[in-house]
Enzyme design. Structure first.
Site, short mmCIF file in Angstrom:
data_model
loop_
_atom_site.label_atom_id
_atom_site.label_comp_id
_atom_site.label_asym_id
_atom_site.label_seq_id
_atom_site.Cartn_x
_atom_site.Cartn_y
_atom_site.Cartn_z
N HIS A 17 81.11 -94.31 -0.05
CA HIS A 17 81.12 -92.89 -0.73
C HIS A 17 82.38 -92.28 -1.07
O HIS A 17 82.43 -91.50 -1.96
CB HIS A 17 80.22 -92.11 0.34
CG HIS A 17 78.64 -92.23 0.34
ND1 HIS A 17 78.03 -92.15 -0.65
CD2 HIS A 17 77.80 -92.44 1.29
CE1 HIS A 17 76.86 -92.20 -0.56
NE2 HIS A 17 76.74 -92.24 1.01
N HIS A 51 78.92 -98.18 4.79
CA HIS A 51 78.38 -97.36 3.92
C HIS A 51 79.17 -96.07 3.64
O HIS A 51 79.31 -95.44 2.41
CB HIS A 51 77.08 -96.97 4.52
CG HIS A 51 76.11 -96.12 3.76
ND1 HIS A 51 74.98 -96.35 3.37
CD2 HIS A 51 76.14 -94.43 3.80
CE1 HIS A 51 74.33 -95.27 2.88
NE2 HIS A 51 74.98 -94.15 2.79
N GLU A 52 79.67 -95.33 4.59
CA GLU A 52 80.16 -94.19 4.52
C GLU A 52 81.43 -94.31 3.81
O GLU A 52 81.84 -93.28 3.02
CB GLU A 52 80.44 -93.47 5.90
CG GLU A 52 79.24 -93.27 6.63
CD GLU A 52 78.19 -92.27 5.85
OE1 GLU A 52 78.47 -91.48 5.01
OE2 GLU A 52 76.96 -92.79 6.40
N GLY A 67 73.23 -89.33 12.38
CA GLY A 67 73.84 -90.33 11.60
C GLY A 67 75.09 -90.37 11.38
O GLY A 67 76.05 -90.34 12.20
N ALA A 68 75.54 -90.17 10.20
CA ALA A 68 77.03 -90.11 9.92
C ALA A 68 77.01 -89.23 8.38
O ALA A 68 76.07 -89.13 7.59
CB ALA A 68 77.49 -91.58 9.70
N MET A 69 78.42 -88.85 7.99
CA MET A 69 78.48 -87.98 6.88
C MET A 69 79.77 -88.49 6.02
O MET A 69 80.90 -88.47 6.93
CB MET A 69 78.25 -86.36 7.18
CG MET A 69 78.50 -85.64 5.90
SD MET A 69 77.56 -85.99 4.67
CE MET A 69 78.49 -85.47 3.31
N GLU A 70 79.74 -88.65 4.89
CA GLU A 70 80.88 -89.21 4.19
C GLU A 70 82.07 -88.30 3.80
O GLU A 70 82.55 -88.48 2.72
CB GLU A 70 80.45 -89.96 2.96
CG GLU A 70 79.75 -89.05 1.81
CD GLU A 70 78.52 -88.78 1.89
OE1 GLU A 70 77.79 -88.53 0.85
OE2 GLU A 70 77.66 -89.20 2.94
N ASN A 71 82.06 -87.05 4.38
CA ASN A 71 83.23 -86.07 3.98
C ASN A 71 84.35 -86.77 3.69
O ASN A 71 84.74 -87.63 4.19
CB ASN A 71 83.26 -85.01 5.22
CG ASN A 71 82.24 -84.63 5.79
OD1 ASN A 71 81.30 -83.91 5.30
ND2 ASN A 71 82.03 -84.89 7.32
#
Length: 909
Positions: free
Chosen positions: A309, A305-306, A269-273
């Site tokens: 965040h 979406h990310e 998926g993806a990650m909002e770091n």
């Protein structure tokens, strides 16, 4: 030291303020060494320091705590592996106040896609490693010892040593200093603002990048595989526009000087770091020539979406994972808000009903959970990254925004973010901000939606010129729950011009129709003084545009009236969708007959809306599989997003075998109108939604065995094999063609399968590989299905893509898939460990089964092979099997199905 074992949270006698982290990743040996110095505030008397560490080798001799000039060395250092907790015991009480905790450690660059891990890529035909972090939810502890909970916010100073000089090395903040020494370099990054450990990020690898900036000077970059920078252009432009949109919407500027977005080959998926957002390649890259319209939309929703965040999650962070939905539900909702602003022609709010449907589906299980769920151990967190936190969370936010109004809602959110910037919040903090500006009792209204699981089904009927509303808790099993909600009811009568809203606070409530709506119902309809042109108002629709998170069951008379306006397209697409989705769920719960559902389906014969037809396809495929004992269970999410394709199931165990051809023909008949309108070829200037719909319709026709579709698909596929640049196979229909080709594959006719495998192996685009992986197992030959399943476990398929292949297993291959899962469970559990992917394996294989014997078989297997990290998923999957089995029995008992199917299949307009 035993007092620290098995605890859900770390003790509060020490508070981290600042981390200074040095890491030395070795990309050849796949390991790393490091040290961390933590500015620590001791706030109460203690001889212990307890923090998080997992899968690290801590050098006990390196551990020290320095206060003023005094150095304290621990008498004992121990890691509790099951809890991921490192405990340091000292011989004397540590002094109150600020000190520095120093720890040296080593670790492995693992292949599990969590913690500090390795991903692989090819450069100049040579396989190479990159180092990547994925810390959400509780895996920063796998990279460095830390207080790995959202509430323990601190600043971070990161230094990377011995990085090969030709590689790109990224972290949350811009590079402060870079020193090159021969073939190696040391990279020091600027100190971060205060943030949670799960948002710390590092990427070291070989990339090209493209760059732009926002109006206020934020540098935005997209990092792509070497030679693929053009595929990042869409995401780059999108990111810049999205940052501008959120700056205005939240009335708060983006808080870091740069934003990097990176495409990672092995990633989920993806990650909002914070400042360094990581994506799997297909969620970030878009190839104008070879990417489908659906993938363009997926990239858009992923990026919006990310980036949401960066405000809602990173700047303002939930206090604990119980409040995960504050992050994920909100980011899901606002990603639609941003996408709709940027691409209004996509009509994404119409498609948002798919998000609600996913949430409703999971929350209809007795094994669901509340939005706010207690987390008693770090191992439990992964399982709540599900449709409740994301989809239901987003849906109740939309419901609340609709009730309060868009302007009030926006002002409240801006106030909330300004007030809580750089701190942590509880759900009640958001409700307080909304209450303050709206003046509405938001906390009381919303607690019933966040603190109890499930949702109501609203029964609507007319009696003596009164509208009667009743609420009961809905379960897909048909059981009756005892939940009660404060429900924002919206409705219209005969026209959207005559619409009303009220709060249903009790189990039952009656409203006088004339007094409430200004009209009266009669045998031939009602005439409304408020209705334009004094038109007849012969129908009532509840839950306008599906903004409420509940289902509606109408009396037979009201439903019959709605069928008529569905045919005339007098209802909005979202309302046409909602009636269909509710009727499908009610039929599965045995609260409405299948014959009634089939009669309703006929009203959609000339439907052309993408969202409505996607749901129609889902219902039909599910129904066919239901009759074939290989029913329903995989998330409708996968169907709606073109991730599932089934061959029509054989009718098993003597279950109405004489209806097989009728089922095929009736469903094909329903799609003829839309198929003829869309055709095979893209039309100049056609809409984004028509481009997506064409592939959905052709896939459905192939699934139901429509010979002309399969023949044309095969012709186009052969031409594509001869010339990969041929225009006869544009990206939007490739999935449909691949599925169609697999329908005629068998052990004695392997040409289509082997040809598709060749295309897969030659493909350089992650999206294309995914299309093929999600098509192969749709073959009706179980032996071929088994080959595909074994392929998923091979090195040819990246770890994050394996579960995708399970989403397409044909009905004939379901039993094979279950046997395969059991035979390979040791390998699967070892390879994927805990988390989303292994849960997806279980859900994908178990949920579509439909007999009580299979319930027993699955239950007995996992009693012998217990896996705590999938406990919730396993219970939910088994419950779905039980629901399916009861549903099959119910369908078999309906004696009028043949007549209804005959009318549907051979109806002459």
């Amino acid at each position: 030291m035993e007092q620290f074992k098995g605890q859900p949270r770390l003790p509060k006698f020490a508070v981290p303020k600042r981390y200074s982290i040095r890491l030395k990743p070795d990309l050849i040996a796949c390991k790393f060494a490091g040290s961390v110095s933590i500015d620590l505030d001791i706030v109460s008397d203690t001889r212990f320091i307890a923090l998080n560490a997992a899968e690290l080798s801590v050098d006990a001799a390196s551990v020290s705590f320095t206060h003023s000039s005094k150095i304290f060395k621990p008498s004992k250092v121990e890691i509790f592996d099951e809890d991921g907790v490192l405990v340091l015991e000292f011989g004397e009480t540590l002094p109150i106040g600020l000190g520095v905790l120093a720890i040296g450690f080593e670790g492995i660059l693992n292949d599990k896609m969590k913690g500090f891990f390795r991903s692989t890529y090819e450069h100049n035909s040579e396989k190479k490693n990159m180092a990547v972090t994925q810390f959400q939810p509780v895996d920063a502890r796998r990279c460095f010892p830390c207080w790995d909970e959202p509430a323990w916010k601190a600043t971070f100073k990161i230094i990377l040593d011995d990085v090969p000089s030709e590689l790109v090395a990224l972290s949350n903040m811009p590079v402060g200093e870079e020193k090159v020494d021969g073939h190696m370099k040391t990279v020091t990054y600027q100190e971060s603002p205060i943030m949670s450990t799960y948002l710390v990020a590092i990427v070291v690898g070989l990339f090209d990048y493209i760059e732009d900036h926002t109006s206020d000077g934020v540098i935005v970059r997209v990092y792509c595989p070497v030679g693929k920078a053009d595929q990042g252009k869409f995401a780059l432009d999108l990111a810049v526009r999205t940052l501008e949109f959120y700056k205005d919407y939240f009335s708060v500027p983006y808080s870091l000087p740069k934003l990097d977005m990176v495409a990672i080959p092995d990633f989920l998926g993806a990650m909002e770091n914070y400042g360094l957002v990581t994506y799997q390649e297909s969620a970030l890259l878009f190839d104008e020539q070879n990417s489908a319209a659906a993938n363009k939309q997926m990239v858009s929703t992923a990026v919006t979406h990310e980036l949401a965040h960066q405000w809602f999650g990173n700047l303002v962070t939930m206090e604990w994972w119980t409040h995960l939905w504050l992050n994920e539900g909100f980011a899901t909702w606002v990603s639609y808000l941003a996408t709709d602003s940027l691409f209004p022609e996509w009509k994404v709010w119409t498609q948002f009903v798919d998000e609600s449907a996913r949430g409703l589906k999971l929350d209809g299980l007795e094994e669901s959970h509340p939005i706010e769920v207690e987390i008693n151990h770090a191992a439990e967190v992964d399982e709540i990254f599900d449709a409740i936190s994301y989809r239901k969370g987003a849906s109740i936010i939309r419901m609340l925004q609709s009730y309060l109004g868009a302007e009030c809602f926006q002002k409240s959110l801006a106030s909330y973010i300004r007030k809580h910037a750089s701190s942590n919040t509880f759900t009640e903090d958001l409700w307080a901000a909304l209450e303050e500006i709206s003046g509405e009792p938001v906390n009381k209204l919303m607690n019933s939606w966040t603190q109890q699981m499930g949702y109501p089904v609203i029964s609507v009927k007319v009696k003596d010129q009164k509208l009667q509303f009743d609420q009961t808790q809905f379960y897909s099993s048909g059981s009756q729950g005892d939940g009660q909600w404060i429900v924002p009811i919206t409705l219209c009568c005969g026209s959207y011009d005559v619409h009303k809203r009220f709060l249903l606070r009790n189990k039952s409530e009656s409203l006088d129709i004339k007094e409430f709506l200004g009209c009266s119902l009669a045998e031939k309809g009602c005439r409304s003084a408020n209705n334009k042109n004094n038109a007849l108002c012969s129908w009532i629709k509840v839950n306008l545009d599906q903004t409420g998170f509940y289902r509606v069951i109408y009396s037979d008379e009201l439903l019959a009236a709605l069928r008529n306006v569905i045919e005339k397209k007098d209802l909005s697409a979202t309302d046409r969708y909602g009636i269909l989705d509710d009727s499908f769920a009610l039929s599965m719960a045995r609260q409405q007959s299948f014959a009634s559902l089939l009669t309703l389906l006929d009203a959609y014969r000339e439907e052309l809306d993408y969202t409505v037809l996607s749901n129609l396809i889902a219902v039909m495929i599910t129904y066919a599989l239901c009759l074939g004992y290989c029913v329903y269970g995989l998330s409708l999410t996968l169907i709606f997003t073109s991730q599932i394709c089934y061959k029509l199931a054989r009718i098993a165990a003597d279950a109405v075998p004489e209806l097989l051809n009728l089922i095929k023909q009736s469903f094909i008949s329903l799609f003829q109108y839309s198929a003829e309108k869309l055709g095979w070829e893209p039309k100049p200037g056609e809409s984004h939604l028509d481009s997506m719909l064409r592939g959905e319709i052709l896939t459905a026709l192939a699934v139901f065995g429509h010979d002309p579709t399969i023949n044309e698909a095969s012709r186009r596929f052969r031409e594509f094999l001869d010339n990969r640049n041929t225009p006869v196979l544009p990206p939007d229909i490739r999935k449909a063609v691949y599925v169609a080709v697999m329908q005629r594959v068998s052990m004695s006719n392997r040409w289509g399968y082997e040809s598709l495998l060749r295309v897969y192996r030659e493909a350089d685009l992650s999206e294309e590989k995914n299309r093929i992986i999600k098509s192969l197992a749709s073959c009706p030959d179980p032996s071929i299905v088994l080959e595909v399943l074994n392929l998923l476990l091979s090195s040819e398929v990246r770890l994050q893509d394996a579960a995708r292949g399970l989403s397409s297993v044909s009905s004939e291959g379901r039993e094979t898939a279950l046997t395969w899962l059991k035979d390979n469970w040791e390998h699967i559990s070892k390879t994927w460990g805990s988390g989303f992917v292994i849960a997806s394996f279980v859900s994908a294989v178990v949920s579509p089964l439909a007999s009580f014997e299979k319930v027993k078989e699955v239950d007995e297997f996992f009693k012998v092979h217990p896996t705590p990290s999938i406990t919730r998923t396993l219970k939910q999957s088994i419950e779905r099997v039980q629901i399916n089995a009861k549903w099959v029995q119910s369908v078999q008992g309906e004696t009028d199905l043949a007549d209804v199917l005959n009318e549907l299949a051979y109806r002459k307009d």
